[in-house]
Design a protein around this motif. Structure first.
Motif, mmCIF file in Angstrom:
data_model
loop_
_atom_site.group_PDB
_atom_site.id
_atom_site.type_symbol
_atom_site.label_atom_id
_atom_site.label_comp_id
_atom_site.label_asym_id
_atom_site.label_seq_id
_atom_site.Cartn_x
_atom_site.Cartn_y
_atom_site.Cartn_z
ATOM 1 N N ALA A 139 0.838 -1.206 0.000
ATOM 2 C CA ALA A 139 0.000 0.000 0.000
ATOM 3 C C ALA A 139 0.869 1.251 0.000
ATOM 4 N N GLU A 140 1.907 1.284 0.840
ATOM 5 C CA GLU A 140 2.775 2.464 0.864
ATOM 6 C C GLU A 140 3.454 2.664 -0.490
ATOM 7 N N GLN A 141 3.919 1.590 -1.093
ATOM 8 C CA GLN A 141 4.561 1.717 -2.404
ATOM 9 C C GLN A 141 3.580 2.258 -3.441
ATOM 10 N N ARG A 142 2.350 1.773 -3.406
ATOM 11 C CA ARG A 142 1.352 2.214 -4.380
ATOM 12 C C ARG A 142 0.956 3.667 -4.144
ATOM 13 N N VAL B 100 -2.062 15.612 2.848
ATOM 14 C CA VAL B 100 -1.820 15.116 4.198
ATOM 15 C C VAL B 100 -1.667 13.605 4.086
ATOM 16 N N ILE B 101 -0.512 13.101 4.517
ATOM 17 C CA ILE B 101 -0.241 11.673 4.426
ATOM 18 C C ILE B 101 0.104 11.152 5.810
ATOM 19 N N SER B 102 -0.571 10.096 6.220
ATOM 20 C CA SER B 102 -0.302 9.467 7.514
ATOM 21 C C SER B 102 0.082 8.013 7.309
ATOM 22 N N SER B 103 0.943 7.532 8.187
ATOM 23 C CA SER B 103 1.268 6.108 8.210
ATOM 24 C C SER B 103 1.416 5.678 9.667
ATOM 25 N N LYS B 104 1.936 4.481 9.884
ATOM 26 C CA LYS B 104 1.905 3.897 11.212
ATOM 27 C C LYS B 104 3.218 3.197 11.530
ATOM 28 N N ALA B 105 3.437 2.950 12.820
ATOM 29 C CA ALA B 105 4.635 2.270 13.289
ATOM 30 C C ALA B 105 4.240 1.284 14.382
ATOM 31 N N SER C 199 9.126 3.396 5.948
ATOM 32 C CA SER C 199 7.889 3.881 5.316
ATOM 33 C C SER C 199 8.184 5.033 4.373
ATOM 34 N N LEU C 200 9.010 5.967 4.804
ATOM 35 C CA LEU C 200 9.344 7.100 3.942
ATOM 36 C C LEU C 200 10.026 6.637 2.665
ATOM 37 N N ASP C 201 10.845 5.610 2.771
ATOM 38 C CA ASP C 201 11.504 5.069 1.578
ATOM 39 C C ASP C 201 10.477 4.488 0.615
ATOM 40 N N ARG C 202 9.504 3.745 1.141
ATOM 41 C CA ARG C 202 8.472 3.164 0.268
ATOM 42 C C ARG C 202 7.590 4.248 -0.337
#
Length: 354
Positions: A73-76, A90-95, A141-144
């Motif tokens: 999903a992150e790559q897409r 605005v982009i959010s992700s998780k850890a 995540s930032l890399d993807r």
């Protein structure tokens, strides 16, 4: 995506202030679990087309996670939004989970012996709420995604990891926010007890709650939402259709990703009966309902195709009469004092590119 400072989305979509670092969160966002092959594989092209369609339609908030498709999903998301103005998003992700080749099988990601995510990379999720683990997760995540910063970083599903989440993981989030690598911090979960404790004991800007403030289930009214009001923490709601039962409450419907119990199906069918009385799709009422609560900053739609996304955006424009909400209350299907919409809940989305 060029990494420019955050700005108000250019399309005029309504926003809510999150935290104290100038972050304005659009009220409608795109959730990307389905775009990571949740409960069925889709192609890269279908996922990218859906994300780009959302952008073209005025959706400027995208939520993702390493778990979703084990990085897919992150790559897409990164592929779809490459070249879009970073200040318009605005982009959010998780850890809390690192993707590793030697990951043991995680039974929480299976139902009836079948995995939630199919046709995904061989790397699997490994729990890690350590200080370094959170920072490593963000870096990966930032890399993807192809970014050098996120707007929001959530701790992901720390139900069984509260002590570490509230200590080392929170310390990492707090430092990342202070450094400016993320603008807001929070936690994303499906259940409220641990999430409420995190809100009470940590300085979180926002939380993401899936399935516990919906037209079918308002259980968060008893603990999480009062805690968020007290602490000034905003809430993003996901899972508004409760795994599909608020799209089609048939006996085969799912609830919380598993077959729904008979009493849950019966309640959903009663809600649909009230909606039918006013010629309002059940799904429209379900999507609009959470936005009326003053603590709710945004709702995520989880479309897996352009057609599903357009359906969701159309549902936002359905006029739901006040009498429908009144009937749900008098029928005992909603609490008497629960906030309900009055008039349009969202205006300003650009509905171009059909």
């Amino acid at each position: 995506m060029p990494n420019t400072p955050r700005e108000v989305p250019a399309n005029g979509t309504p926003c809510v202030e999150i935290g104290d670092r100038g972050l304005r969160l659009p009220r409608i966002g795109l959730g990307t679990a389905s775009l990571g092959n949740f409960l069925g594989a889709i192609t890269d092209e279908q996922a990218v087309d859906t994300i780009r369609r959302a952008y073209d339609a005025g959706v400027r908030y995208v939520d993702t996670a390493p778990l979703y498709g084990h990085g897919l999903a992150e790559q897409r998301v990164g592929s779809a939004l490459r070249g879009k103005p970073r200040g318009d998003l605005v982009i959010s992700s998780k850890a809390g989970r690192l993707l590793r080749a030697d990951a043991p099988r995680d039974e929480s990601q299976y139902v009836d012996g079948e995995p939630f995510y199919t046709d995904v990379p061989a790397t699997g999720p490994v729990w890690d709420f350590s200080y370094d683990g959170v920072r490593t997760s963000l870096t990966e995540s930032l890399d993807r995604l192809g970014l050098d910063s996120l707007d929001i970083l959530h701790l992901h599903d720390p139900d069984d990891h509260y002590e570490q989440a509230a200590s080392t993981a929170y310390a990492a989030l707090r430092d990342l926010r202070a450094e400016g690598t993320v603008k807001a911090i929070g936690a994303g979960m499906n259940r409220t007890p641990v999430l409420t404790r995190l809100v009470e004991n940590c300085d979180l800007d926002v939380v993401l709650l899936a399935g516990r403030y919906t037209l079918l289930d308002q259980s968060s009214l008893t603990d999480l939402l009062p805690a968020c009001r007290e602490r000034g923490t905003k809430v993003v709601v996901g899972g508004v259709f409760n795994s599909g039962i608020l799209l089609d409450p048939s006996p085969r419907a799912r609830y919380d990703y598993a077959p729904a119990a008979a009493e849950v199906v019966e309640k959903a069918q009663r809600i649909r009966t009230v909606c039918d009385r006013y010629d309002v799709p059940l799904a429209a009422a379900a999507l609009q309902f959470p936005l009326a609560h003053p603590q709710i900053a945004a709702v995520l739609v989880g479309a897996r195709s352009v057609a599903e996304l357009d359906m969701d955006l159309d549902l936002l424009e359905v006029v739901v009469p006040d009498a429908l909400w009144h009937d749900l209350r008098t029928s005992g299907l909603l609490p008497d004092d629960v906030p309900v919409p009055s008039g349009p809940v969202i205006t300003g989305l650009e509905r171009s590119v059909r």
